[in-house]
Design a protein around this motif. Sequence first.
Motif, PDB file in Angstrom:
ATOM      1  N   ALA A 196      68.140  19.245 -20.610  1.00 56.37           N
ATOM      2  CA  ALA A 196      68.155  20.703 -20.783  1.00 56.37           C
ATOM      3  C   ALA A 196      67.064  21.383 -19.956  1.00 56.37           C
ATOM      4  O   ALA A 196      67.194  22.551 -19.600  1.00 56.37           O
ATOM      5  CB  ALA A 196      67.997  21.049 -22.253  1.00 56.37           C
ATOM      6  N   ALA A 197      66.009  20.641 -19.623  1.00 58.22           N
ATOM      7  CA  ALA A 197      64.894  21.229 -18.880  1.00 58.22           C
ATOM      8  C   ALA A 197      65.092  21.195 -17.372  1.00 58.22           C
ATOM      9  O   ALA A 197      64.327  21.801 -16.635  1.00 58.22           O
ATOM     10  CB  ALA A 197      63.598  20.500 -19.230  1.00 58.22           C
ATOM     11  N   VAL A 198      66.131  20.498 -16.915  1.00 62.08           N
ATOM     12  CA  VAL A 198      66.314  20.294 -15.481  1.00 62.08           C
ATOM     13  C   VAL A 198      67.741  20.668 -15.075  1.00 62.08           C
ATOM     14  O   VAL A 198      68.695  20.079 -15.578  1.00 62.08           O
ATOM     15  CB  VAL A 198      66.047  18.812 -15.107  1.00 62.08           C
ATOM     16  N   PRO A 199      67.894  21.627 -14.149  1.00 60.30           N
ATOM     17  CA  PRO A 199      69.244  21.884 -13.645  1.00 60.30           C
ATOM     18  C   PRO A 199      69.743  20.635 -12.918  1.00 60.30           C
ATOM     19  O   PRO A 199      69.012  20.044 -12.130  1.00 60.30           O
ATOM     20  CB  PRO A 199      69.070  23.035 -12.667  1.00 60.30           C
ATOM     21  N   HIS A 200      70.952  20.220 -13.217  1.00 53.81           N
ATOM     22  CA  HIS A 200      71.456  18.983 -12.618  1.00 53.81           C
ATOM     23  C   HIS A 200      72.968  19.039 -12.451  1.00 53.81           C
ATOM     24  O   HIS A 200      73.660  19.761 -13.158  1.00 53.81           O
ATOM     25  CB  HIS A 200      71.073  17.771 -13.467  1.00 53.81           C
ATOM     26  N   THR A 201      73.420  18.274 -11.470  1.00 48.60           N
ATOM     27  CA  THR A 201      74.850  18.105 -11.238  1.00 48.60           C
ATOM     28  C   THR A 201      75.114  16.628 -10.994  1.00 48.60           C
ATOM     29  O   THR A 201      74.193  15.865 -10.687  1.00 48.60           O
ATOM     30  CB  THR A 201      75.351  18.908 -10.011  1.00 48.60           C
ATOM     31  N   ARG A 202      76.374  16.243 -11.111  1.00 44.65           N
ATOM     32  CA  ARG A 202      76.777  14.871 -10.852  1.00 44.65           C
ATOM     33  C   ARG A 202      77.690  14.851  -9.642  1.00 44.65           C
ATOM     34  O   ARG A 202      78.492  15.755  -9.443  1.00 44.65           O
ATOM     35  CB  ARG A 202      77.510  14.306 -12.068  1.00 44.65           C
ATOM     36  N   LEU A 203      77.551  13.808  -8.865  1.00 42.05           N
ATOM     37  CA  LEU A 203      78.365  13.658  -7.673  1.00 42.05           C
ATOM     38  C   LEU A 203      78.862  12.217  -7.620  1.00 42.05           C
ATOM     39  O   LEU A 203      78.054  11.289  -7.598  1.00 42.05           O
ATOM     40  CB  LEU A 203      77.531  13.976  -6.430  1.00 42.05           C
ATOM     41  N   VAL A 204      80.179  12.040  -7.648  1.00 41.11           N
ATOM     42  CA  VAL A 204      80.776  10.712  -7.522  1.00 41.11           C
ATOM     43  C   VAL A 204      81.585  10.710  -6.234  1.00 41.11           C
ATOM     44  O   VAL A 204      82.475  11.538  -6.057  1.00 41.11           O
ATOM     45  CB  VAL A 204      81.688  10.376  -8.722  1.00 41.11           C
ATOM     46  N   VAL A 205      81.208   9.835  -5.307  1.00 41.10           N
ATOM     47  CA  VAL A 205      81.902   9.732  -4.023  1.00 41.10           C
ATOM     48  C   VAL A 205      82.263   8.277  -3.780  1.00 41.10           C
ATOM     49  O   VAL A 205      81.788   7.390  -4.481  1.00 41.10           O
ATOM     50  CB  VAL A 205      81.033  10.274  -2.858  1.00 41.10           C
ATOM     51  N   HIS A 206      83.106   8.043  -2.787  1.00 40.07           N
ATOM     52  CA  HIS A 206      83.419   6.657  -2.456  1.00 40.07           C
ATOM     53  C   HIS A 206      83.242   6.447  -0.966  1.00 40.07           C
ATOM     54  O   HIS A 206      83.384   7.359  -0.162  1.00 40.07           O
ATOM     55  CB  HIS A 206      84.824   6.261  -2.917  1.00 40.07           C
ATOM     56  N   GLY A 207      82.852   5.224  -0.629  1.00 45.02           N
ATOM     57  CA  GLY A 207      82.602   4.867   0.753  1.00 45.02           C
ATOM     58  C   GLY A 207      81.515   3.812   0.814  1.00 45.02           C
ATOM     59  O   GLY A 207      81.270   3.102  -0.148  1.00 45.02           O
ATOM     60  N   MET A 208      80.853   3.747   1.947  1.00 47.49           N
ATOM     61  CA  MET A 208      79.732   2.828   2.097  1.00 47.49           C
ATOM     62  C   MET A 208      78.494   3.533   1.546  1.00 47.49           C
ATOM     63  O   MET A 208      78.198   4.669   1.959  1.00 47.49           O
ATOM     64  CB  MET A 208      79.533   2.457   3.564  1.00 47.49           C
ATOM     65  N   PRO A 209      77.774   2.923   0.619  1.00 48.12           N
ATOM     66  CA  PRO A 209      76.704   3.628  -0.082  1.00 48.12           C
ATOM     67  C   PRO A 209      75.689   4.346   0.809  1.00 48.12           C
ATOM     68  O   PRO A 209      75.437   5.536   0.604  1.00 48.12           O
ATOM     69  CB  PRO A 209      76.048   2.528  -0.918  1.00 48.12           C
ATOM     70  N   ALA A 210      75.114   3.674   1.781  1.00 48.58           N
ATOM     71  CA  ALA A 210      74.103   4.328   2.617  1.00 48.58           C
ATOM     72  C   ALA A 210      74.685   5.531   3.342  1.00 48.58           C
ATOM     73  O   ALA A 210      74.080   6.609   3.379  1.00 48.58           O
ATOM     74  CB  ALA A 210      73.497   3.344   3.611  1.00 48.58           C
ATOM     75  N   ASP A 211      75.869   5.381   3.910  1.00 44.74           N
ATOM     76  CA  ASP A 211      76.507   6.473   4.644  1.00 44.74           C
ATOM     77  C   ASP A 211      76.768   7.669   3.744  1.00 44.74           C
ATOM     78  O   ASP A 211      76.532   8.819   4.120  1.00 44.74           O
ATOM     79  CB  ASP A 211      77.829   6.023   5.267  1.00 44.74           C
ATOM     80  N   GLU A 212      77.265   7.408   2.534  1.00 46.35           N
ATOM     81  CA  GLU A 212      77.608   8.500   1.625  1.00 46.35           C
ATOM     82  C   GLU A 212      76.370   9.186   1.069  1.00 46.35           C
ATOM     83  O   GLU A 212      76.365  10.396   0.862  1.00 46.35           O
ATOM     84  CB  GLU A 212      78.507   7.995   0.493  1.00 46.35           C
ATOM     85  N   ILE A 213      75.304   8.429   0.841  1.00 57.40           N
ATOM     86  CA  ILE A 213      74.047   9.022   0.370  1.00 57.40           C
ATOM     87  C   ILE A 213      73.471   9.934   1.447  1.00 57.40           C
ATOM     88  O   ILE A 213      73.050  11.063   1.175  1.00 57.40           O
ATOM     89  CB  ILE A 213      73.038   7.924  -0.034  1.00 57.40           C
ATOM     90  N   ILE A 214      73.459   9.464   2.681  1.00 59.88           N
ATOM     91  CA  ILE A 214      72.956  10.267   3.801  1.00 59.88           C
ATOM     92  C   ILE A 214      73.795  11.528   3.971  1.00 59.88           C
ATOM     93  O   ILE A 214      73.266  12.628   4.143  1.00 59.88           O
ATOM     94  CB  ILE A 214      72.922   9.425   5.093  1.00 59.88           C
ATOM     95  N   ARG A 215      75.108  11.378   3.891  1.00 59.76           N
ATOM     96  CA  ARG A 215      76.012  12.532   4.022  1.00 59.76           C
ATOM     97  C   ARG A 215      75.770  13.548   2.894  1.00 59.76           C
ATOM     98  O   ARG A 215      75.682  14.749   3.117  1.00 59.76           O
ATOM     99  CB  ARG A 215      77.467  12.077   4.029  1.00 59.76           C
ATOM    100  N   ALA A 216      75.653  13.057   1.665  1.00 59.17           N
ATOM    101  CA  ALA A 216      75.434  13.942   0.521  1.00 59.17           C
ATOM    102  C   ALA A 216      74.115  14.695   0.658  1.00 59.17           C
ATOM    103  O   ALA A 216      74.039  15.891   0.372  1.00 59.17           O
ATOM    104  CB  ALA A 216      75.459  13.139  -0.776  1.00 59.17           C
ATOM    105  N   ALA A 217      73.082  14.002   1.112  1.00 62.48           N
ATOM    106  CA  ALA A 217      71.777  14.646   1.283  1.00 62.48           C
ATOM    107  C   ALA A 217      71.840  15.748   2.324  1.00 62.48           C
ATOM    108  O   ALA A 217      71.275  16.834   2.138  1.00 62.48           O
ATOM    109  CB  ALA A 217      70.729  13.604   1.670  1.00 62.48           C
ATOM    110  N   LYS A 218      72.524  15.487   3.410  1.00 64.11           N
ATOM    111  CA  LYS A 218      72.648  16.496   4.472  1.00 64.11           C
ATOM    112  C   LYS A 218      73.511  17.670   4.020  1.00 64.11           C
ATOM    113  O   LYS A 218      73.129  18.824   4.165  1.00 64.11           O
ATOM    114  CB  LYS A 218      73.253  15.846   5.719  1.00 64.11           C
ATOM    115  N   ASP A 219      74.669  17.367   3.433  1.00 60.74           N
ATOM    116  CA  ASP A 219      75.601  18.416   3.021  1.00 60.74           C
ATOM    117  C   ASP A 219      75.014  19.320   1.944  1.00 60.74           C
ATOM    118  O   ASP A 219      75.367  20.494   1.854  1.00 60.74           O
ATOM    119  CB  ASP A 219      76.908  17.812   2.491  1.00 60.74           C
TER     120      ASP A 219
END
Length: 151
Positions: free
Chosen positions: A88-111
């Motif tokens: 409740a103290a932290v605004p948060h969202t969830r993101l579930v994606v599929h692919g190669m983990p490193a690639d998807e993490i990098i993409r999510a961070a940039k996007d």
Amino acid sequence: MHETFKRILVTTDFSESGDHAIGHAFRLAVDHGAEVILCHVVETIVAPNPLYAHYYPADLLNPEIRERAERDAHAALIERAPKDAPLAAVPHTRLVVHGMPADEIIRAAKDRDVDLIVIATHGRTGLTHLFMGSTAERVVRHVHCPVLVVR
């Protein structure tokens, strides 16, 4: 100069290591007044893998299965959020994606214009590291923002 983080991406595979990363991310978010994005990557696999028996990448196109993955991510987030940094103290969202983990993490961070990534490492060494690699290592090498690696 003190760096302020406004958007923190934390990755998890719902392992014990991932629990530590979530805790660190939420504590940092409280300290910085930041938003947390909980990212879970369903790894693209060639052969059936019993660990992902209910989440095959092609199935994520099915809305019901995607919703189940989102519910699982939310349940894990509730279970793993630290007591001193409640959801409740932290605004948060969830993101579930599929692919190669490193690639998807990098993409999510940039996007999502992330200021910091918090990622766990399993601490593999030797042949295991050689053959399995390190998602955390690949993210650190290729992402645009600071990365906190939690062991």
